[in-house]
Design an enzyme around this catalytic site. Structure first.
Site, PDB file in Angstrom:
ATOM      1  N   HIS A 127      10.253  -1.590   7.804  1.00 56.80           N
ATOM      2  CA  HIS A 127      10.169  -0.517   6.807  1.00 56.80           C
ATOM      3  C   HIS A 127      11.586  -0.177   6.356  1.00 56.80           C
ATOM      4  O   HIS A 127      12.465   0.032   7.195  1.00 56.80           O
ATOM      5  CB  HIS A 127       9.498   0.718   7.411  1.00 56.80           C
ATOM      6  CG  HIS A 127       9.545   1.922   6.531  1.00 56.80           C
ATOM      7  ND1 HIS A 127       9.139   1.897   5.207  1.00 56.80           N
ATOM      8  CD2 HIS A 127       9.967   3.197   6.763  1.00 56.80           C
ATOM      9  CE1 HIS A 127       9.299   3.104   4.682  1.00 56.80           C
ATOM     10  NE2 HIS A 127       9.808   3.900   5.590  1.00 56.80           N
ATOM     11  N   HIS A 168      14.023   1.806   2.917  1.00 59.65           N
ATOM     12  CA  HIS A 168      14.056   2.554   1.658  1.00 59.65           C
ATOM     13  C   HIS A 168      14.994   1.810   0.704  1.00 59.65           C
ATOM     14  O   HIS A 168      15.838   2.428   0.055  1.00 59.65           O
ATOM     15  CB  HIS A 168      14.518   3.994   1.885  1.00 59.65           C
ATOM     16  CG  HIS A 168      13.489   4.878   2.500  1.00 59.65           C
ATOM     17  ND1 HIS A 168      13.310   6.196   2.162  1.00 59.65           N
ATOM     18  CD2 HIS A 168      12.542   4.627   3.443  1.00 59.65           C
ATOM     19  CE1 HIS A 168      12.331   6.727   2.874  1.00 59.65           C
ATOM     20  NE2 HIS A 168      11.855   5.797   3.667  1.00 59.65           N
ATOM     21  N   ASP A 204       7.057 -18.117  -4.951  1.00 60.56           N
ATOM     22  CA  ASP A 204       7.424 -18.844  -3.732  1.00 60.56           C
ATOM     23  C   ASP A 204       6.984 -18.091  -2.483  1.00 60.56           C
ATOM     24  O   ASP A 204       6.863 -18.679  -1.408  1.00 60.56           O
ATOM     25  CB  ASP A 204       8.955 -19.030  -3.669  1.00 60.56           C
ATOM     26  CG  ASP A 204       9.445 -20.181  -4.532  1.00 60.56           C
ATOM     27  OD1 ASP A 204       8.649 -21.092  -4.846  1.00 60.56           O
ATOM     28  OD2 ASP A 204      10.639 -20.179  -4.901  1.00 60.56           O
ATOM     29  N   HIS A 215       7.017   6.548  -1.707  1.00 57.40           N
ATOM     30  CA  HIS A 215       7.704   6.382  -0.434  1.00 57.40           C
ATOM     31  C   HIS A 215       8.593   5.130  -0.492  1.00 57.40           C
ATOM     32  O   HIS A 215       9.745   5.235  -0.887  1.00 57.40           O
ATOM     33  CB  HIS A 215       6.659   6.324   0.689  1.00 57.40           C
ATOM     34  CG  HIS A 215       7.230   6.408   2.062  1.00 57.40           C
ATOM     35  ND1 HIS A 215       6.537   6.892   3.137  1.00 57.40           N
ATOM     36  CD2 HIS A 215       8.441   6.054   2.539  1.00 57.40           C
ATOM     37  CE1 HIS A 215       7.296   6.852   4.218  1.00 57.40           C
ATOM     38  NE2 HIS A 215       8.455   6.341   3.878  1.00 57.40           N
ATOM     39  N   TYR A 270       8.097 -27.908   1.142  1.00 56.06           N
ATOM     40  CA  TYR A 270       9.348 -27.151   1.187  1.00 56.06           C
ATOM     41  C   TYR A 270       9.748 -26.994   2.648  1.00 56.06           C
ATOM     42  O   TYR A 270       8.898 -26.788   3.512  1.00 56.06           O
ATOM     43  CB  TYR A 270       9.167 -25.770   0.553  1.00 56.06           C
ATOM     44  CG  TYR A 270      10.430 -24.942   0.549  1.00 56.06           C
ATOM     45  CD1 TYR A 270      11.287 -24.958  -0.541  1.00 56.06           C
ATOM     46  CD2 TYR A 270      10.786 -24.172   1.648  1.00 56.06           C
ATOM     47  CE1 TYR A 270      12.459 -24.209  -0.548  1.00 56.06           C
ATOM     48  CE2 TYR A 270      11.963 -23.424   1.659  1.00 56.06           C
ATOM     49  CZ  TYR A 270      12.790 -23.444   0.563  1.00 56.06           C
ATOM     50  OH  TYR A 270      13.956 -22.714   0.558  1.00 56.06           O
TER      51      TYR A 270
END
Lengths: 232, 232, 232, 232
Positions: free
Chosen positions: A94, A96, A119, A170, A228
């Protein structure tokens, strides 16, 4: 006891400031040990420069502290619910980060405009709606997890095909097979968010990438015939 | 004599270039010693790379130099008036950081668009109006302090709940319990300013964050039952 | 066997993260040996920090691996076709740099707005159209090369006068006499893309640079009477 | 012979990459020795990392090379004419810094929106019009100097009060009492350009700073009763 898990969690957390995704104590990463049914997570409000591996707090899927002397991240219940519900993910991040937060504050999904995005997933990055007042005033961080899970259910998205989400007003949550991969996804999301923002400034009528090219780029990296990478 | 205060002031000032908030000699931080009724402040026009702790100038709340051989920051009277009026603040930071200045030049409050902002205050960041000609031609830097204090009074804001302000056509001032905290607030303000700018570019009609979520994020970090951080 | 070529390729690839043009494993540079008819290219999906010169994979103009133990970049067929078709280029760079990708996603040529651009080419930077479904579902990376070559043919552009292209919805490819020069062009393109973006935000009606000044700047650096640089 | 002058010129040039104002070989700084009637300037097209003090080329006010083995900057005639015409300047800087170029490409003066700008000049930053075709096809770099001087004459600006200019479709030139001061002005101009750009994005109708505040900030730093800095 939990040294390996704490090390993994610590190393992943320390990538956040290096990648420019966090300021001060913002953000947190967790890493899960499926065999023992616990995860390690960053302690709440500790600056990255002061973190030590042994500071990582060990919690179970009900967000109860199992080991550790510090208080875990205030977002621990969100991590716990995601681990409990999506039993095949190995780490959660998480942040910001600036551009991802801007999209979340604007309340918009990030449209799939190009192959950088394709991708990594062949869907728009969903923006889960802001929580209801009842959810906010209830068990807020747990409900944050519910809101993410609900958004994936409502939009019929697979959390294995889309390893990132915005939470309205958020910011972003990302996950992956490992904590390190969830951090990788956090950095990719920030870059996708920035590119999409700039694209709309150049051409407000930009169309979504056509599906053949979405599929091509996603499958050459993630499909059964992926070519890839080094295949290991 | 004032070594501890000068050290605190020096360390806080040196964070400004590290955080990317200042160019050349722009900006200044002060730290107050409430027991002795004096504050230390950066000398005027000295590059950060050349600063030494002993260069920090000691002034009283009337902005008179009490100790030190250099001339204090040209903004010293603004700091002095804020310390005199708000007797519970411990440090003040002034910068010309890019996005905060852009909002100040545009003459706009920064709307509360998300939890990054609400984690720090549950109000918009106020933009105090440009000084009147009489104020500018009078005791300019003292009146700058008055303009900030007046803006808080007019908008019924508490300087303990909102530790940051924009001064129209000029730039940001921030404060806090310590000089270090005032620098932290300066960096957070710059990031909030940048996020809000990007949000409006994505969606010019973005609504302010709803109050339940403002309160939730502010209180979980600053309320009586706060559970963010380590409680120390 | 191919040590010199691998070293050149490695050094050029390592410039990409230093110049801020790539994230994680994004991007790739190749360097050609015209005498032997082979080129060296970055292996697929390996982080820059882990690359070694000996990891560079040697391929021929049909994109067949000639030497090396790793799998070459997934974009190898695009490089191969460009080397085969344009026999006078020495190196190729592909990135997903932010502003160049934004223009590619917007599907727009980058207009020639100033002398920074004209110093490098006197044409707009072309944006080759997105591939047809048949091309995408066929030999995709080979067709990507065809799309670039077709765009230059359709617009009557010389690949010696314009050493850069955007591929719609994807990103930039650049080339040059050497691998190092192709990386230089990738960085210049990103800066030109950023400047043009900001220019249009300031003045959406900005006119293209007039031709006399385009020619002057291009010729003083690239013409027969060029006087920029040290002439060596 | 010219060691001191070359050192001053070298040190000032080396600030450009550190301040993020140049890419590769872009940009150049010169420093003048008024006593001897010569100036030192960066050689053309040499990367900053390879520069040595002894590489700085010595030229007279007619742009003739007086000493040095390398070819001087292609912009040397512009520097020479400015030194010849404005006999009280000590150094000149030319860059292609991103935001200043964007304003130049948009063909707009940078409006004075705030005190960051007013601390350095109380006028808008002028954008000199693009050269006529006759000027471009004539003695281009000399005419570039003329265009700057003409713009100051036409707008009745003093080169001592406004030490910076944009040249339409090209980029910024700045000057000052020393080469170092001209580099300082180049960095300040780039920051002012960025702030003004962001300000207009937030509020397209932003008004110019009122004159009392312009004068206050300019005079407290540059007036006869200036009190900014250490007075030395």
């Amino acid at each position: 006891m939990y040294t390996t898990l704490q090390d993994e969690c610590y190393e992943a957390n320390m990538q956040l400031p290096k990648l420019g995704l966090v300021l001060f104590t913002f953000g947190n990463v967790s890493a899960v040990d499926r065999g023992r049914g616990v995860f390690a997570i960053k302690p709440s409000g500790v600056p990255y420069a002061l973190l030590k591996p042994s500071d990582m707090v060990i919690c179970d899927y009900e967000a109860r502290v199992v080991a550790g002397t510090l208080r875990p991240s205030s977002d621990t219940k969100t991590h716990a619910l995601l681990y409990k519900t999506w039993s095949d993910i190995g780490g959660i991040t998480h942040t910001h980060s600036t551009y991802a937060v801007a999209w979340a504050q604007a309340g918009l999904d990030i449209p799939l405009f190009g192959t950088t995005h394709a991708d990594h997933t062949h869907h728009d990055i969903p923006c889960a709606p802001v929580l209801t007042d009842a959810m906010i005033q209830g068990d807020y961080e747990h409900e944050t997890g519910n809101q993410i899970i609900n958004a994936f259910r409502d939009k019929s998205l697979s959390h294995k095909e889309v390893e990132m989400v915005l939470l309205q007003n958020h910011g972003p949550f990302t996950w992956g097979d490992t904590a390190e991969k969830s951090v990788y996804n956090a950095a990719v999301l920030e870059e996708i968010a920035r590119m999409a923002h700039l694209t709309l400034q150049l051409n407000a009528d930009t169309q979504r990438l056509k599906d053949t090219l979405c599929q091509k780029h996603y499958q050459r990296k993630h499909g059964t015939d992926a070519y890839y990478g080094q295949g290991c």
